[in-house]
Design an enzyme around this catalytic site. Structure first.
Site, PDB file in Angstrom:
ATOM      1  N   TYR A   1       0.832  -1.215   0.000  1.00  0.00           N
ATOM      2  CA  TYR A   1       0.000   0.000   0.000  1.00  0.00           C
ATOM      3  C   TYR A   1       0.860   1.256   0.000  1.00  0.00           C
ATOM      4  O   TYR A   1       0.598   2.202  -0.740  1.00  0.00           O
ATOM      5  CB  TYR A   1      -0.914  -0.008   1.240  1.00  0.00           C
TER       6      TYR A   1
ATOM      7  N   PHE B   1      -6.993  20.091 -24.593  1.00  0.00           N
ATOM      8  CA  PHE B   1      -7.752  18.875 -24.919  1.00  0.00           C
ATOM      9  C   PHE B   1      -9.131  18.941 -24.242  1.00  0.00           C
ATOM     10  O   PHE B   1      -9.305  19.686 -23.284  1.00  0.00           O
ATOM     11  CB  PHE B   1      -6.969  17.636 -24.458  1.00  0.00           C
ATOM     12  N   ASP B   2     -10.099  18.184 -24.744  1.00  0.00           N
ATOM     13  CA  ASP B   2     -11.477  18.359 -24.262  1.00  0.00           C
ATOM     14  C   ASP B   2     -11.644  18.121 -22.760  1.00  0.00           C
ATOM     15  O   ASP B   2     -12.346  18.858 -22.088  1.00  0.00           O
ATOM     16  CB  ASP B   2     -12.492  17.550 -25.094  1.00  0.00           C
TER      17      ASP B   2
ATOM     18  N   ALA C   1       1.167  14.239 -22.804  1.00  0.00           N
ATOM     19  CA  ALA C   1       0.637  12.927 -23.218  1.00  0.00           C
ATOM     20  C   ALA C   1       1.439  12.324 -24.372  1.00  0.00           C
ATOM     21  O   ALA C   1       1.700  11.125 -24.401  1.00  0.00           O
ATOM     22  CB  ALA C   1      -0.836  13.070 -23.611  1.00  0.00           C
TER      23      ALA C   1
ATOM     24  N   ASP D   1       1.266  19.649 -21.011  1.00  0.00           N
ATOM     25  CA  ASP D   1       0.461  18.431 -21.105  1.00  0.00           C
ATOM     26  C   ASP D   1       1.263  17.502 -21.998  1.00  0.00           C
ATOM     27  O   ASP D   1       1.345  17.677 -23.210  1.00  0.00           O
ATOM     28  CB  ASP D   1      -0.917  18.739 -21.709  1.00  0.00           C
TER      29      ASP D   1
ATOM     30  N   HIS E   1     -19.858  14.285 -27.053  1.00  0.00           N
ATOM     31  CA  HIS E   1     -19.580  13.189 -27.987  1.00  0.00           C
ATOM     32  C   HIS E   1     -19.694  11.806 -27.365  1.00  0.00           C
ATOM     33  O   HIS E   1     -20.036  10.843 -28.038  1.00  0.00           O
ATOM     34  CB  HIS E   1     -18.199  13.364 -28.632  1.00  0.00           C
TER      35      HIS E   1
ATOM     36  N   LYS F   1      -0.738   7.125 -23.347  1.00  0.00           N
ATOM     37  CA  LYS F   1      -0.224   7.408 -24.691  1.00  0.00           C
ATOM     38  C   LYS F   1       1.262   7.075 -24.723  1.00  0.00           C
ATOM     39  O   LYS F   1       1.616   5.915 -24.846  1.00  0.00           O
ATOM     40  CB  LYS F   1      -0.478   8.876 -25.065  1.00  0.00           C
TER      41      LYS F   1
END
Ligand code: F0G
Length: 456
Positions: free
Chosen positions: A71, A123-124, A215, A213, A447, A256
């Site tokens: 843990y 990004f969304d 990714a 970001d 979407h 990604k």
């Protein structure tokens, strides 16, 4: 040799279930014309996303067996932390279960109502998390990014003049600036090193931290190697390290460019922000050394972060995505150019010229592609970003794209040849693609769950 081969061989295979056109017509009608609502087993080639869909390597699977599921203080955490630090270089490494959890935690920790977060193009989920904090997400891409034919090598760049103007007026309302590399919503386009370096100078002048970001940071690094003078002889790792050196922190969806099926991270220098984020992490994700992940995930991500920077992989990755783009271009299919790193973007409006914006040309194309060949793609356009104005009229985004996102190390060249052939056929009969209209449109991230019917 001109031919670039996949730098791996296949050890385990996952069968694809073949379907007929009639079957697919029925399935997509049952899904109310939303490809997100299809069962994956009814899809032949799934280009919905490159997120969490990559194939892990033998080393990653071996790492999974090494996972320490303690843990607190698990060995796997320290391996993960070392792997992230060796590339990102920030002081604190905080694991999360995926990219949007990183976004949520950072926003909850440091964003106040009325704040403004400038970016190249958020990004969304990033935009949604900023807006959920009652702040404003402002996109400042360079003007070239809006022209799908413009061949600017770094269309992911941020418009630094606009950033400076914004900071001049309201830097006290800007907790951080966020640059997304590569710029997913803008077509998988890279950000140049010069742009990052200069953005950092602008941010420093106002005392505002710069975040990345990250990714698809490795794909971005490889584009810098290919396209930016002075980087040809550097390794992707060196380039990535320099990219991060201009930042105060980074958020990453490790689904990604870390070859993870799940996972994310927040990496940052500020002790005070790290403290706040860790407190929130314990509330919703988990203890600070696992953050919503299993030890085995942390192992796989630590190894994936090393593998993704291998030059043979990145050469193949960027070339194999461009292969799809070049062949579609030869068939006259309207595309976003230059080709992105993780995806090829079809221009929905020009593909379906017979459909007005109200009939959702990009979305209609994604439905037709599924019916025609069982290929699932993702609209990044009118449905995702369209806004209904108070007077009932619609405001449509600059581009109505359909993204063919290519999962990492999953499909072979013959799969991609099939995709190219299918899209070429569909382009020949594009006039027959029917328009769509909303039956149901949720306000947030429409979407994922919107439903549609064919226009009669
Ligand atoms: N930032 C970028 C640039 C992304 O592309 C994504 C996800 C996220 C953040 C959120 O990460 O999914 O791990 O929570 N993009 C996926 C896509 C979903 O299909 O482009 P997540």
């Amino acid at each position: 040799m001109k031919t670039i081969i996949e730098p791996f061989r296949i050890k385990v295979v996952e069968p694809i279930r073949m379907t007929t056109r009639e079957e697919r017509q029925r399935k997509i009608a049952e899904a109310e014309y939303n490809p997100f609502r299809l069962k994956a087993e009814d899809v032949l080639i799934d280009l919905l996303t490159d997120s969490g869909t990559g194939a892990m390597s033998t080393h990653q699977w071996a790492g999974v067996m090494e996972g320490d599921e303690s843990y607190a203080g698990a060995r796997s955490f320290f391996r993960f932390e070392a792997s992230v630090k060796s590339v990102f270089g920030h002081k604190h490494v905080i694991p999360t279960h995926q990219g949007r959890a990183s976004e949520r935690l950072l926003c909850a920790a440091v964003v106040k109502p009325g704040d403004v977060i400038p970016g190249n193009t958020h990004f969304d989920t990033t935009r949604a998390n900023i807006e959920a904090s009652h702040a404003e997400a402002v996109d400042l891409p360079i003007p070239e990014a809006r022209d799908p034919e413009n061949l600017h090598p770094f269309k992911g760049n941020m418009d630094l003049q606009k950033l400076e103007d914004l900071l001049n007026k309201e830097h006290h309302r800007v907790p951080f600036v966020l640059i997304t590399a590569t710029n997913n919503s803008g077509g998988g386009q890279p950000v140049s090193m010069a742009n990052l370096r200069e953005a950092k100078k602008v941010c420093d002048a106002f005392g505002v931290p710069l975040f990345l970001d990250a990714a698809r940071f490795a794909e971005n690094a490889y584009f810098i190697k290919l396209r930016e003078p002075g980087y040809q002889d550097k390794t992707p790792r060196e380039i990535a390290q320099e990219m991060f050196s201009y930042t105060d922190g980074a958020l990453m969806s490790m689904k990604k460019d870390a070859f993870g099926n799940i996972g994310g991270v927040i990496s940052l220098n500020s002790d005070a922000w790290a403290e706040k984020i860790r407190t929130l992490l314990i509330l919703t994700e988990g203890f600070v050394t696992y953050g919503g992940l299993a030890g085995r995930d942390l192992e796989a991500l630590a190894i994936g972060l090393e593998e993704v920077l291998e030059e043979d992989y990145l050469r193949y990755r960027i070339a194999s995505t461009a292969y799809v783009g070049q062949h579609l271009d030869e068939l006259g299919v309207p595309l976003l150019k230059p080709f992105g790193g993780h995806a090829i973007y079809l221009d929905g409006r020009r593909f379906c010229e017979h459909l007005p914006d109200e009939q959702l040309p990009g979305w209609a194309l994604s439905v037709a592609l599924y019916e025609h060949a069982g290929i699932r793609a993702c609209e990044i356009g009118n449905v995702m970003f369209g806004k209904k104005l108070p007077d009932g009229s619609w405001q449509w985004p600059a581009l109505d794209l359909v993204r063919l996102a290519i999962p990492r190390r999953v499909y072979t060249q013959s799969h991609m040849d099939y995709v190219v052939e299918a899209i070429g056929e569909l382009y020949q009969q594009r006039q027959s693609i029917p328009g769509l209209e909303f039956v149901y449109r949720p306000d947030v991230l429409p979407h994922f769950s919107a439903r549609f019917r064919l226009r009669s």
